[in-house]
Scaffold this active site. Sequence first.
Site, PDB file in Angstrom:
ATOM      1  CD1 TRP A 102     -13.166   5.861  -3.919  1.00 42.91           C
ATOM      2  CD2 TRP A 102     -12.359   7.610  -5.070  1.00 42.91           C
ATOM      3  NE1 TRP A 102     -14.141   6.826  -3.980  1.00 42.91           N
ATOM      4  CE2 TRP A 102     -13.684   7.900  -4.670  1.00 42.91           C
ATOM      5  CE3 TRP A 102     -11.657   8.562  -5.807  1.00 42.91           C
ATOM      6  CZ2 TRP A 102     -14.321   9.121  -4.980  1.00 42.91           C
ATOM      7  CZ3 TRP A 102     -12.284   9.765  -6.119  1.00 42.91           C
ATOM      8  CH2 TRP A 102     -13.588  10.033  -5.711  1.00 42.91           C
ATOM      9  CG  ASP A 173      -7.309   7.393  -0.805  1.00 41.31           C
ATOM     10  OD1 ASP A 173      -7.775   7.923   0.230  1.00 41.31           O
ATOM     11  OD2 ASP A 173      -7.856   7.490  -1.926  1.00 41.31           O
ATOM     12  CE  LYS A 197     -15.643   9.901   0.676  1.00 40.31           C
ATOM     13  NZ  LYS A 197     -14.686   9.919  -0.404  1.00 40.31           N
TER      14      LYS A 197
HETATM   15  C1  LIG Z   1     -14.020  10.192  -1.498  1.00 41.41           C
HETATM   16  C2  LIG Z   1     -12.719   9.598  -1.795  1.00 41.41           C
HETATM   17  C3  LIG Z   1     -11.722  10.304  -2.504  1.00 41.41           C
HETATM   18  C4  LIG Z   1     -11.954  11.657  -3.113  1.00 41.41           C
HETATM   19  O1  LIG Z   1     -12.056  12.642  -2.201  1.00 41.41           O
HETATM   20  P1  LIG Z   1     -12.297  14.167  -2.633  1.00 41.41           P
HETATM   21  O2  LIG Z   1     -12.145  14.840  -1.323  1.00 41.41           O
HETATM   22  O3  LIG Z   1     -13.661  14.268  -3.226  1.00 41.41           O
HETATM   23  O4  LIG Z   1     -11.239  14.550  -3.585  1.00 41.41           O
HETATM   24  C5  LIG Z   1     -10.505   9.690  -2.692  1.00 41.41           C
HETATM   25  N1  LIG Z   1     -10.259   8.464  -2.235  1.00 41.41           N
HETATM   26  C6  LIG Z   1     -11.188   7.749  -1.555  1.00 41.41           C
HETATM   27  C7  LIG Z   1     -10.859   6.381  -1.059  1.00 41.41           C
HETATM   28  C8  LIG Z   1     -12.443   8.296  -1.320  1.00 41.41           C
HETATM   29  O5  LIG Z   1     -13.358   7.584  -0.639  1.00 41.41           O
END
Ligand SMILES: *Cc1c(COP(=O)(O)O)cnc(C)c1O
Length: 361
Positions: A102, A173, A197
Amino acid sequence: MSEVFNFCAGPAMLPKEVMKKAQAEFINWQGTGCSVMELSHRGKEFIAMAAKAESDLRDLMSIPDDYSVLFCHGGGRGQFSAVPLNLLPSGKSADYIISGSWSKAAAVEAEHYGDINLIDVVSQVDGETHVLPSEKWGLNPDAAFVHYCPNETVDGIEMFNIPNTNDVPLVADMSSTILSHQIDVKKFALIYAGAQKNIGPSGLTIVIVRNDLLGNEQKVTPCIMNYKLLADYGSMYNTPPTYAWYLAGLVFQWLKELGGVSAIEKLNAEKAALLYQTIDNSDFYENSIEKESRSQMNVPFWLKDESLNEAFVVQAEQNGLFALKGHRKVGGMRASIYNAMPIEGVEKLVGFMRKFEKGNR
Ligand SMILES: *Cc1c(COP(=O)(O)O)cnc(C)c1O
């Protein structure tokens, strides 16, 4: 059907209590005779709900007053663009820490908008995955910001120590780790997280941004990604993801009633310890990430005999254990054990793992 435990990495399971509450008020919310998703985001009921959700999140994370909390569209990946568009002026560069899939994807996207300096921090030593401590990252003191991903959802790598970047704004993030343990928000300039999540359904992204960073966006920044505009309009410049916002609010209430982040932190540590112990105490399963960098939320593990992968997944499903197949990039298995996963789910999983091991030696 007997109880199912869903270990999906995202969209992930939500607390049963929250789903039941949403179901009970689905077509008649607060006596309005309408579903919350049918109501105007400018109506007084919705505005009150939205404000409560924000203040609950502020309570849960102790977010200081000089930070804005934005409820955005566009997911985690939307922020891969929004962050450089808002924080990277021309003539400056940004440091991107690469610790897995990511953070790499975030850097690749950011490269569309400016000068990005990639810093790899993960290495393999004798078959073990190591993360370079942040003091050795060699950060650029003149960078516009440092971006990192404290929990790599795919790779199962988590960095628990918040890097010290001196005066360079730190951007994180936290899509797969937000609200899983206590953090000091003041150490961050900006935190973002896709909701699907650890917060609620997909379609919503939370951005927590220090106010002095607002208003420096690049000229081409779309309105719906402009932090200053979103903050000025209370995240309602355009129609926000109203139903996702409402469900996130229910999750925040659920977490508060449970005792807040400090309470869930203890449960999360227990769940992760149980699972990693089961892996480590067996020569049938394996996780090769150094102990201090193992994710508490996403636990990848590998069967030493890979030819058993298919059977493991099929039999797990027959036992009510869903979505354990690993990410296609890393293979093996992955159990995502976010806040909503009860300890009973992990107990059932480790019970199944032991049984499967016995039957396949
Ligand atoms: C799932 C995830 C993303 C992407 O998220 P989307 O909502 O599908 O764009 C980005 N960063 C991390 C750490 C993730 O777990």
